[in-house]
Write a protein that holds these residues in place. Structure first.
Motif, PDB file in Angstrom:
ATOM      1  N   GLY A  16       0.778  -1.230   0.000  1.00 24.64           N
ATOM      2  CA  GLY A  16       0.000   0.000   0.000  1.00 24.64           C
ATOM      3  C   GLY A  16       0.806   1.275   0.000  1.00 24.64           C
ATOM      4  N   ILE A  17       0.450   2.176   0.904  1.00 27.05           N
ATOM      5  CA  ILE A  17       1.050   3.505   0.963  1.00 27.05           C
ATOM      6  C   ILE A  17       2.543   3.425   1.270  1.00 27.05           C
ATOM      7  CG2 ILE A  17       1.055   5.681   2.249  1.00 27.05           C
ATOM      8  CD1 ILE A  17      -1.996   5.261   2.631  1.00 27.05           C
ATOM      9  N   GLY A  18       2.928   2.549   2.175  1.00 23.11           N
ATOM     10  CA  GLY A  18       4.344   2.423   2.526  1.00 23.11           C
ATOM     11  C   GLY A  18       5.184   1.985   1.346  1.00 23.11           C
ATOM     12  N   ALA A  19       4.709   1.001   0.594  1.00 19.71           N
ATOM     13  CA  ALA A  19       5.440   0.517  -0.575  1.00 19.71           C
ATOM     14  C   ALA A  19       5.523   1.598  -1.644  1.00 19.71           C
ATOM     15  CB  ALA A  19       4.761  -0.730  -1.133  1.00 19.71           C
ATOM     16  N   ALA A  20       4.423   2.299  -1.877  1.00 21.53           N
ATOM     17  CA  ALA A  20       4.420   3.363  -2.884  1.00 21.53           C
ATOM     18  C   ALA A  20       5.362   4.494  -2.493  1.00 21.53           C
ATOM     19  CB  ALA A  20       3.001   3.895  -3.063  1.00 21.53           C
ATOM     20  N   GLY A 181      -8.178   9.746   3.054  1.00 19.27           N
ATOM     21  CA  GLY A 181      -9.523   9.191   3.083  1.00 19.27           C
ATOM     22  C   GLY A 181      -9.453   7.759   2.569  1.00 19.27           C
ATOM     23  N   TRP A 182     -10.432   7.362   1.767  1.00 17.32           N
ATOM     24  CA  TRP A 182     -10.369   6.026   1.186  1.00 17.32           C
ATOM     25  C   TRP A 182      -9.227   5.945   0.188  1.00 17.32           C
ATOM     26  CZ3 TRP A 182     -12.285   2.155   3.471  1.00 17.32           C
ATOM     27  CH2 TRP A 182     -13.506   2.226   4.143  1.00 17.32           C
ATOM     28  N   VAL A 183      -8.398   4.929   0.348  1.00 19.66           N
ATOM     29  CA  VAL A 183      -7.267   4.671  -0.540  1.00 19.66           C
ATOM     30  C   VAL A 183      -7.349   3.209  -0.960  1.00 19.66           C
ATOM     31  CG1 VAL A 183      -4.767   4.759  -0.833  1.00 19.66           C
ATOM     32  CG2 VAL A 183      -5.890   6.302   0.803  1.00 19.66           C
ATOM     33  N   ARG A 184      -7.093   2.949  -2.221  1.00 22.86           N
ATOM     34  CA  ARG A 184      -7.091   1.557  -2.700  1.00 22.86           C
ATOM     35  C   ARG A 184      -5.842   0.844  -2.181  1.00 22.86           C
ATOM     36  NH1 ARG A 184     -10.344  -0.568  -6.657  1.00 22.86           N
ATOM     37  NH2 ARG A 184     -11.893   0.845  -7.563  1.00 22.86           N
ATOM     38  N   THR A 185      -5.994   0.183  -1.065  1.00 20.69           N
ATOM     39  CA  THR A 185      -4.926  -0.599  -0.450  1.00 20.69           C
ATOM     40  C   THR A 185      -5.474  -1.985  -0.134  1.00 20.69           C
ATOM     41  OG1 THR A 185      -5.531   0.048   1.801  1.00 20.69           O
ATOM     42  CG2 THR A 185      -3.967   1.484   0.621  1.00 20.69           C
ATOM     43  N   SER A 222      -2.488   4.626  -3.780  1.00 22.30           N
ATOM     44  CA  SER A 222      -1.353   4.691  -2.854  1.00 22.30           C
ATOM     45  C   SER A 222      -0.301   5.668  -3.347  1.00 22.30           C
ATOM     46  CB  SER A 222      -0.728   3.302  -2.684  1.00 22.30           C
ATOM     47  OG  SER A 222      -1.632   2.417  -2.063  1.00 22.30           O
ATOM     48  N   GLU A 223      -0.119   5.727  -4.668  1.00 18.67           N
ATOM     49  CA  GLU A 223       0.878   6.620  -5.250  1.00 18.67           C
ATOM     50  C   GLU A 223       0.515   8.088  -5.009  1.00 18.67           C
ATOM     51  OE1 GLU A 223       1.401   2.696  -6.688  1.00 18.67           O
ATOM     52  OE2 GLU A 223      -0.403   3.944  -6.724  1.00 18.67           O
ATOM     53  N   GLU A 224      -0.763   8.407  -5.034  1.00 16.46           N
ATOM     54  CA  GLU A 224      -1.174   9.791  -4.794  1.00 16.46           C
ATOM     55  C   GLU A 224      -0.894  10.210  -3.353  1.00 16.46           C
ATOM     56  OE1 GLU A 224      -4.793  10.462  -7.981  1.00 16.46           O
ATOM     57  OE2 GLU A 224      -5.171   9.215  -6.221  1.00 16.46           O
ATOM     58  N   THR A 246      -4.844  16.812   4.787  1.00 15.38           N
ATOM     59  CA  THR A 246      -5.798  15.813   4.329  1.00 15.38           C
ATOM     60  C   THR A 246      -5.486  15.436   2.885  1.00 15.38           C
ATOM     61  OG1 THR A 246      -7.370  17.534   3.669  1.00 15.38           O
ATOM     62  CG2 THR A 246      -7.640  16.569   5.861  1.00 15.38           C
ATOM     63  N   ALA A 247      -5.611  14.148   2.594  1.00 15.73           N
ATOM     64  CA  ALA A 247      -5.450  13.625   1.238  1.00 15.73           C
ATOM     65  C   ALA A 247      -6.663  12.747   0.982  1.00 15.73           C
ATOM     66  CB  ALA A 247      -4.153  12.839   1.116  1.00 15.73           C
ATOM     67  N   ASP A 248      -7.820  13.409   0.899  1.00 17.51           N
ATOM     68  CA  ASP A 248      -9.095  12.706   1.022  1.00 17.51           C
ATOM     69  C   ASP A 248     -10.077  12.968  -0.111  1.00 17.51           C
ATOM     70  OD1 ASP A 248      -9.737  15.325   1.513  1.00 17.51           O
ATOM     71  OD2 ASP A 248     -10.673  14.983   3.464  1.00 17.51           O
ATOM     72  N   ALA A 249      -9.581  13.477  -1.235  1.00 18.65           N
ATOM     73  CA  ALA A 249     -10.439  13.760  -2.396  1.00 18.65           C
ATOM     74  C   ALA A 249     -11.531  14.780  -2.074  1.00 18.65           C
ATOM     75  CB  ALA A 249     -11.053  12.476  -2.945  1.00 18.65           C
TER      76      ALA A 249
END
Length: 262
Positions: A16-20, A181-185, A222-224, A246-249
């Motif tokens: 997820g976010i850590g890998a990206a 917010g919601w993240v595709r992880t 995750s990249e965003e 915030t990174a929540d769209a």
């Protein structure tokens, strides 16, 4: 090449976010230290990154383990410049549905992991003036249903961010929090699969339902989120400390009582 001559320690780096974030740092010239409980996912992330990545499996809530991670980082790279406290997990259940064990686990995986990692890294970060990015959540600002442990600990991460920023700014250390917010992880995918089963749809349909009232109308990748983290960790954000981003769209811009008028 914002991260040239920069070493970044990332917890929860296997997915997820850590890998990206790891991939983004290396793409911009940096070195990364990847830590997490499971070695196999860390290796999958690290292998394409070559010598720029060091894998050190560890429980980020374990003081001795993280002391060893910092020592190994300094031995390999000679410095530590940025810490991304990304490790986390669930904290499911309302207050009455949360027993002592579940409460303790939520605190350990979401809060203690960040606190211990930062505490062990602060001496090294203070040598040249470093940066810390804590990954909180939109749940650090608002309450979701039946996730008392998660909401409480993600709120606490913001308090930790501000405390570190205040106490260690005089040592040149910055600390900031990111609230996705919601993240595709992988973790979010599991939640969406549960929602999909309830709503009679598939995973993509569930993400659509969950973001229906979000201004941008979609989850983040995750990249965003990694792009926001790397900005805060870099010298581009040299004057930013104690901030909650915030990174929540656009989720946090929505006034819920007015949704009926859309």
């Amino acid at each position: 090449m914002r991260f040239a001559d920069t070493v970044v320690l990332i917890t929860g780096a296997g997915t997820g976010i850590g890998a990206a974030t790891a991939r983004r740092v290396v793409a911009e010239g940096g070195k990364v230290v990847l830590t997490g409980r499971r070695e196999a996912p860390l290796r999958e992330v690290a292998d394409p990154l070559g010598d720029a990545a060091l894998v050190l499996p560890a429980n980020a809530a374990d003081s001795a383990a993280m002391k060893g991670v910092v020592a190994a980082t300094l031995e390999r790279f000679g410095r530590l410049d940025v810490v991304v406290a990304n490790a986390g997990g669930h904290g499911l259940g309302s207050a009455l549905d949360t027993d002592d064990a579940s409460w303790a686990q939520a605190i350990e995986v979401n809060l203690t992991t960040a606190f211990v990692t930062i505490r062990e890294a602060l001496p090294a970060l203070s040598v040249r003036g470093g940066s810390i990015v804590l990954v909180s959540s939109l749940a650090g600002l608002f309450a979701g249903p039946a996730v008392a442990g998660y909401v409480t600990t993600k709120h606490a991460l913001i308090g930790l961010t501000r405390s570190i920023a205040r106490d260690y700014g005089k040592h040149g250390v910055r600390a900031n929090a990111v609230c996705p917010g919601w993240v595709r992880t992988p973790m979010a995918d599991l939640q969406m699969d549960e929602l999909a089963a309830i709503k009679g749809t598939d995973r993509d349909g569930a993400y659509g339902i969950a973001t229906e009232n979000v201004p941008l109308g979609r989850p983040a990748t995750s990249e965003e989120v990694a792009a926001v983290i790397t900005f805060l960790g870099s010298s581009d954000a040299a004057i930013v400390s104690g901030a909650v981003v915030t990174a929540d769209a656009g989720s946090s811009a929505v006034d819920l009582p007015t949704i009926a008028f859309d």
